[in-house]
Structures are given as C-alpha cells and as structure tokens.
Write a protein that holds these residues in place. Sequence first.
Motif, PDB file in Angstrom:
ATOM      1  N   LEU A  84       0.878  -1.244  -0.062  1.00 50.24           N
ATOM      2  CA  LEU A  84       0.005  -0.012   0.054  1.00 50.24           C
ATOM      3  C   LEU A  84       0.752   1.154   0.056  1.00 50.24           C
ATOM      4  O   LEU A  84       0.419   2.302  -0.274  1.00 50.24           O
ATOM      5  N   LEU A 167      -3.832   2.701  -7.966  1.00 45.45           N
ATOM      6  CA  LEU A 167      -4.360   2.575  -6.370  1.00 45.45           C
ATOM      7  C   LEU A 167      -5.216   1.285  -6.057  1.00 45.45           C
ATOM      8  O   LEU A 167      -4.894   0.514  -5.433  1.00 45.45           O
ATOM      9  N   TRP A 168      -6.079   0.908  -7.108  1.00 43.40           N
ATOM     10  CA  TRP A 168      -6.762  -0.343  -6.972  1.00 43.40           C
ATOM     11  C   TRP A 168      -6.172  -1.356  -7.050  1.00 43.40           C
ATOM     12  O   TRP A 168      -6.556  -2.500  -6.347  1.00 43.40           O
ATOM     13  N   GLN A 170      -2.944  -1.837  -6.778  1.00 42.48           N
ATOM     14  CA  GLN A 170      -2.017  -1.940  -5.179  1.00 42.48           C
ATOM     15  C   GLN A 170      -2.882  -2.507  -3.969  1.00 42.48           C
ATOM     16  O   GLN A 170      -2.485  -3.173  -3.069  1.00 42.48           O
ATOM     17  N   ARG A 171      -4.149  -2.204  -4.046  1.00 46.53           N
ATOM     18  CA  ARG A 171      -5.062  -2.378  -2.817  1.00 46.53           C
ATOM     19  C   ARG A 171      -5.432  -3.823  -2.781  1.00 46.53           C
ATOM     20  O   ARG A 171      -5.527  -4.594  -2.148  1.00 46.53           O
ATOM     21  N   ALA A 174      -2.426  -6.037  -1.925  1.00 47.39           N
ATOM     22  CA  ALA A 174      -2.198  -5.813  -0.412  1.00 47.39           C
ATOM     23  C   ALA A 174      -3.167  -6.732   0.161  1.00 47.39           C
ATOM     24  O   ALA A 174      -2.871  -7.599   1.132  1.00 47.39           O
ATOM     25  N   MET A 175      -4.642  -6.827  -0.308  1.00 52.14           N
ATOM     26  CA  MET A 175      -5.598  -7.763   0.007  1.00 52.14           C
ATOM     27  C   MET A 175      -5.096  -9.214  -0.219  1.00 52.14           C
ATOM     28  O   MET A 175      -5.347  -9.920   0.947  1.00 52.14           O
TER      29      MET A 175
END
Length: 190
Positions: A84, A167-168, A170-171, A174-175
């Motif tokens: 993130l 951003l999405w 990366q999210r 991360a998830m």
Amino acid sequence: MEAFLVSTSLVTLAEMGDKTQLLTLLLAVRFRKPVPIAFAILFATILNHGLAALIGNWLMQWFSADVLQWILAGTFIAMGIWVLIPDKLDQGANYLERWQKYGVFLATFILFFLAEIGDKTQIATVALAAQFQSVLLVTLGTTLGMLIANIPMIFIGQKLADHLPMLWIQRFAAMLFIVFGLVIVVRALL
C-alpha cells in the motif's frame, strides 16, 4: 503448480507501481531499445529471484514448520501493508547517467538486479519459496510475474501508466498478501 500460479499472481500485482516498474519506464525512455531491456530484466530477475528462492528454501532447514508458519504469516501480512506504500525511484534519470556507458543490456541488468535487492517482490519470493518449498516453481512464477508487470512498460510506457488504476491494483495486491497470510494463520491454528 499452485506454487507457480500463486507466485506469478502475487508478484504481478505487487509489482504494479513498484520502483522497478518505474525504472523499466526510465530505461525504455532513455535507451529506446526494447529487446535488450526485456532480456536484461528477464536474466536479472531469474538471478535475483533464484537466489531469493534459495534463501527461502534454506530457511526451511533452520526453523520448525510451526515457527516458520508464523513467520510466513507475519511476512505476508506485512507485505500486504507494504504494497500500500507507493514506491519512488529516488534519483530518476540522473541515476541512469553513470550506468549508460555499460550499454543497454548490462546497464539494465545491473540496475534492475540492484533495484530488486530488498524489494517487496524479492522478499515475497523468499516467503513463497519457504511456503511452497519449491525453488524452481517459485522462481519461474515470480519471474513471469515480473515480466508480466514490466514488459508492457517497455512497449507501452507512459500511456499505459496514465490509464491504469494503480491505487486499486495496489489495494487488491495488498488484500491478496494479507489473505494469504491469514490463511497460513488459520492453517496453523487448526
């Protein structure tokens, strides 16, 4: 096959917006020779991630399976948080100046190899190799993941970067890391 597929997926997603992806873009703009850049990235990644996978496999010899599960769970969850945090290439184009004298292939190979040392994808490779106990499949998977994420940067460059929802991505990456870590925790508790 699970080791290969999980390694490919996690590293592809983790690499989105990473400093080595930015480096790839800079190299492509500077040298404008996609084939030697692509091959240098391939060989640098095989070497770097092969060594990382060997380290992950070596860790299996030093820790009990129970202890290693908790270390791996913590590593994957930490990786999810680290993904993130966006990367920046510290010195930009000036960084390339001193390496240019070595030629496209060697400059790319050296810079890419060095940029991967201690990077989240290298650490993920160590953890994946320890988890799956397969140096070959993890190295092949993480290398393919790096190529999937970086080769388009050579050929499409800035146009692609401007339109991807980093951003999405990366999210989501991360998830995946966090979920993978939590799965290990659940397995350890059962």
